[in-house]
Write a protein that holds these residues in place. Structure first.
Motif, PDB file in Angstrom:
ATOM      1  N   ALA A 272      45.160  62.755  85.326  1.00  0.00           N
ATOM      2  CA  ALA A 272      46.015  61.409  85.304  1.00  0.00           C
ATOM      3  C   ALA A 272      44.968  60.328  86.190  1.00  0.00           C
ATOM      4  O   ALA A 272      44.906  59.547  85.917  1.00  0.00           O
ATOM      5  CB  ALA A 272      47.128  61.627  86.374  1.00  0.00           C
ATOM      6  N   TRP A 273      44.279  61.037  87.103  1.00  0.00           N
ATOM      7  CA  TRP A 273      43.319  60.000  87.874  1.00  0.00           C
ATOM      8  C   TRP A 273      42.176  59.624  86.927  1.00  0.00           C
ATOM      9  O   TRP A 273      41.643  58.355  86.916  1.00  0.00           O
ATOM     10  CB  TRP A 273      42.692  61.059  89.094  1.00  0.00           C
ATOM     11  CG  TRP A 273      41.485  60.018  89.845  1.00  0.00           C
ATOM     12  CD1 TRP A 273      41.940  58.959  91.008  1.00  0.00           C
ATOM     13  CD2 TRP A 273      40.295  59.850  89.639  1.00  0.00           C
ATOM     14  NE1 TRP A 273      40.771  58.543  91.440  1.00  0.00           N
ATOM     15  CE2 TRP A 273      39.895  58.931  90.620  1.00  0.00           C
ATOM     16  CE3 TRP A 273      39.319  60.549  88.852  1.00  0.00           C
ATOM     17  CZ2 TRP A 273      38.531  58.686  90.778  1.00  0.00           C
ATOM     18  CZ3 TRP A 273      37.992  60.141  89.033  1.00  0.00           C
ATOM     19  CH2 TRP A 273      37.552  59.270  89.747  1.00  0.00           C
TER      20      TRP A 273
ATOM     21  N   VAL B 257      42.410  59.377  83.697  1.00  0.00           N
ATOM     22  CA  VAL B 257      42.889  58.362  82.828  1.00  0.00           C
ATOM     23  C   VAL B 257      42.817  57.058  83.484  1.00  0.00           C
ATOM     24  O   VAL B 257      42.819  55.752  82.790  1.00  0.00           O
ATOM     25  CB  VAL B 257      44.157  58.904  82.250  1.00  0.00           C
ATOM     26  CG1 VAL B 257      44.878  57.713  81.435  1.00  0.00           C
ATOM     27  CG2 VAL B 257      44.054  60.049  81.287  1.00  0.00           C
ATOM     28  N   GLY B 258      43.523  57.120  84.626  1.00  0.00           N
ATOM     29  CA  GLY B 258      43.657  55.708  85.335  1.00  0.00           C
ATOM     30  C   GLY B 258      42.550  55.102  85.715  1.00  0.00           C
ATOM     31  O   GLY B 258      42.281  54.041  85.745  1.00  0.00           O
TER      32      GLY B 258
ATOM     33  N   ASP C  63      51.666  62.583  89.868  1.00  0.00           N
ATOM     34  CA  ASP C  63      50.653  62.305  88.840  1.00  0.00           C
ATOM     35  C   ASP C  63      50.744  60.830  88.214  1.00  0.00           C
ATOM     36  O   ASP C  63      49.789  60.249  88.044  1.00  0.00           O
ATOM     37  CB  ASP C  63      50.750  63.479  87.536  1.00  0.00           C
ATOM     38  CG  ASP C  63      50.511  64.816  87.827  1.00  0.00           C
ATOM     39  OD1 ASP C  63      49.699  65.138  89.050  1.00  0.00           O
ATOM     40  OD2 ASP C  63      50.794  65.756  87.201  1.00  0.00           O
TER      41      ASP C  63
ATOM     42  N   ALA D 178      44.335  53.131  88.384  1.00  0.00           N
ATOM     43  CA  ALA D 178      44.077  52.155  87.391  1.00  0.00           C
ATOM     44  C   ALA D 178      44.259  50.774  87.928  1.00  0.00           C
ATOM     45  O   ALA D 178      43.615  50.023  87.515  1.00  0.00           O
ATOM     46  CB  ALA D 178      45.254  52.189  86.469  1.00  0.00           C
TER      47      ALA D 178
ATOM     48  N   TYR E 266      48.147  57.943  88.767  1.00  0.00           N
ATOM     49  CA  TYR E 266      47.647  57.250  87.576  1.00  0.00           C
ATOM     50  C   TYR E 266      47.567  55.646  88.033  1.00  0.00           C
ATOM     51  O   TYR E 266      46.543  54.992  87.844  1.00  0.00           O
ATOM     52  CB  TYR E 266      48.313  57.471  86.339  1.00  0.00           C
ATOM     53  CG  TYR E 266      48.312  56.339  85.257  1.00  0.00           C
ATOM     54  CD1 TYR E 266      47.017  56.311  84.424  1.00  0.00           C
ATOM     55  CD2 TYR E 266      49.169  55.306  85.422  1.00  0.00           C
ATOM     56  CE1 TYR E 266      47.024  55.265  83.518  1.00  0.00           C
ATOM     57  CE2 TYR E 266      48.690  54.340  84.076  1.00  0.00           C
ATOM     58  CZ  TYR E 266      47.753  54.281  83.164  1.00  0.00           C
ATOM     59  OH  TYR E 266      47.682  53.501  82.489  1.00  0.00           O
TER      60      TYR E 266
END
Length: 402
Positions: free
Chosen positions: A165-166, A168-169, A110, A118, A114
């Motif tokens: 997580a993806w 947010v990144g 995870d 990002a 991220y």
């Protein structure tokens, strides 16, 4: 140039180190869940048969080595690194005797997901997410096809953490790109403003001197045979004006070089020494060229902020230059009034007063821009009875007169 600011401590930690820290946190969490902690009657999760055996420990060691290898290549080869990290996560699950890949074993994936989302383009981030979800689906499907218990609902929760997580990144990536676009636009606007400023200074510096040179040269040409002494005096004035213009251009180029070597965002004044104190010299030079300039001062003369002082002088200089070049008159009047809250400027002549609209050049446009930047008032128009008048009012904020 000022040194680059030091990055915060947490931003100096490479992505691979964060992924490794998440992996070890997952290992510790896995162990704590399989031992009886104080206050518990039994462990939260019963340890698998292989968990404490040598083959289970060897599997854990191999998966850790795989993960460390993936961490080393995370920034250079993100998709290859993700494949290795996913393999380590699946391998570390084997000795746990569980029906799905637990979140503790997927936590490092995870974090890596991220960082990939990002820092990499959308295509790379999407491929990394699909790889992660495919491993989860393959692990559960393989157990189901083998007839073993498959933790489908628990694996859906782990897949949801990967998706979060993806997202947010990806949000961080879009935010950084937006900030970069804003910075680029601000830089472009600053460059355009600086070019306009340089253009105004070049115009104001050169136009007046060239006008004086043309006037003196024309006068010398007319009397060169009948009045050689007057012609010689006029050509001397031409030489002086030319040298003064060349000196001003050199000062301007030197100031530009200094501004390029100074702090970012700072702009060196192009001609910092000029101001209302030079109006009398301007009047003498123009009068010597054949156009008498009558300067009238009203109010108590005092020092002004540099930007107002320079702009006031440039407005007067450009207005007098227009009189020399366009008015077809032998005199003009310059009035400077120091008020309690503003500086008032007026330049008027009794010439023909025609053909000096904004379309004939950049002089009036430049003066209007200067006044607008100082939040003042500007007007330029022919007089009803003949002639042309330029007026400007530059506010002096309270407490800024120096």
């Amino acid at each position: 140039m000022s040194p680059s600011p030091v990055l915060p401590l947490l931003k100096r930690v490479p992505p691979g180190a964060w992924v490794a820290a998440a992996w070890y946190a997952g290992v510790v969490l896995t162990f704590l869940m399989r031992v009886r902690l104080p206050g518990e009657y039994q462990p939260s999760v019963r340890p698998g048969v292989l968990y404490y055996r040598w083959d289970g420990l060897l599997t854990q060691l191999v998966s850790t080595v795989l993960l460390m290898t993936g961490c080393l290549f995370l920034t250079r080869r993100p998709l290859g690194s993700m494949a290795v990290l996913l393999g380590a996560s699946a391998l570390a699950t084997m000795p746990l005797s569980v029906s799905e890949i637990p979140l503790a074993q997927f936590l490092a994936v995870d974090v890596a997901l991220y960082f990939v989302a990002a820092t990499r383009p959308l295509r790379t981030g999407v491929l990394a997410l699909l790889m992660s979800l495919a491993v989860l689906v393959a692990f559960v499907s393989g157990r189901a096809l083998a007839g073993w218990v498959a933790g489908t609902s628990a694996e859906l929760a782990v897949a949801l953490t990967a998706l979060v997580a993806w997202l947010v990144g990806r949000s961080v990536y879009e935010s950084r790109r937006h900030d970069a676009d804003l910075t680029a636009r601000a830089t472009d606007r600053a460059l355009v403003a600086e070019r306009l400023r340089i253009a105004r200074e070049m115009h104001d510096l050169v136009a007046h001197s060239v006008g004086i040179i043309a006037l003196q040269a024309g006068a010398a040409a007319r009397v060169v045979h009948t009045q050689p002494d007057a012609a010689r005096e006029a050509m001397s004035a031409v030489e002086g004006a030319g040298r003064e213009t060349l000196s001003g251009l050199r000062r301007m180029l030197g100031a530009l070089r200094e501004s390029g070597a100074g702090e970012e965002g700072e702009s060196a004044p192009l001609c910092p020494a000029e101001g209302l104190a030079h109006v009398e010299r301007l009047a003498r030079t123009t009068t010597a060229a054949g156009v008498r300039v009558d300067v009238r001062w009203r109010g108590e003369r005092r020092a002004l902020p540099p930007d107002i002082d320079l702009s006031a002088f440039r407005i007067i200089q450009e207005s007098v230059t227009n009189v020399v070049r366009h008015a077809a008159t032998d005199a003009c009047r310059v009035s400077v009034e120091y008020g309690p809250e503003a500086l008032a400027i007026e330049v008027a002549d009794r010439g023909r007063g025609a053909g000096r609209g904004p379309c004939t050049g950049f002089g009036l446009v430049g003066m209007r821009e200067r006044v607008a930047l100082l939040h003042g008032e500007f007007a330029a128009a022919p007089e009803p009875g003949g002639g042309f008048r330029v007026t400007a009012r530059l506010p002096v904020p309270a407490g800024e007169a120096i």
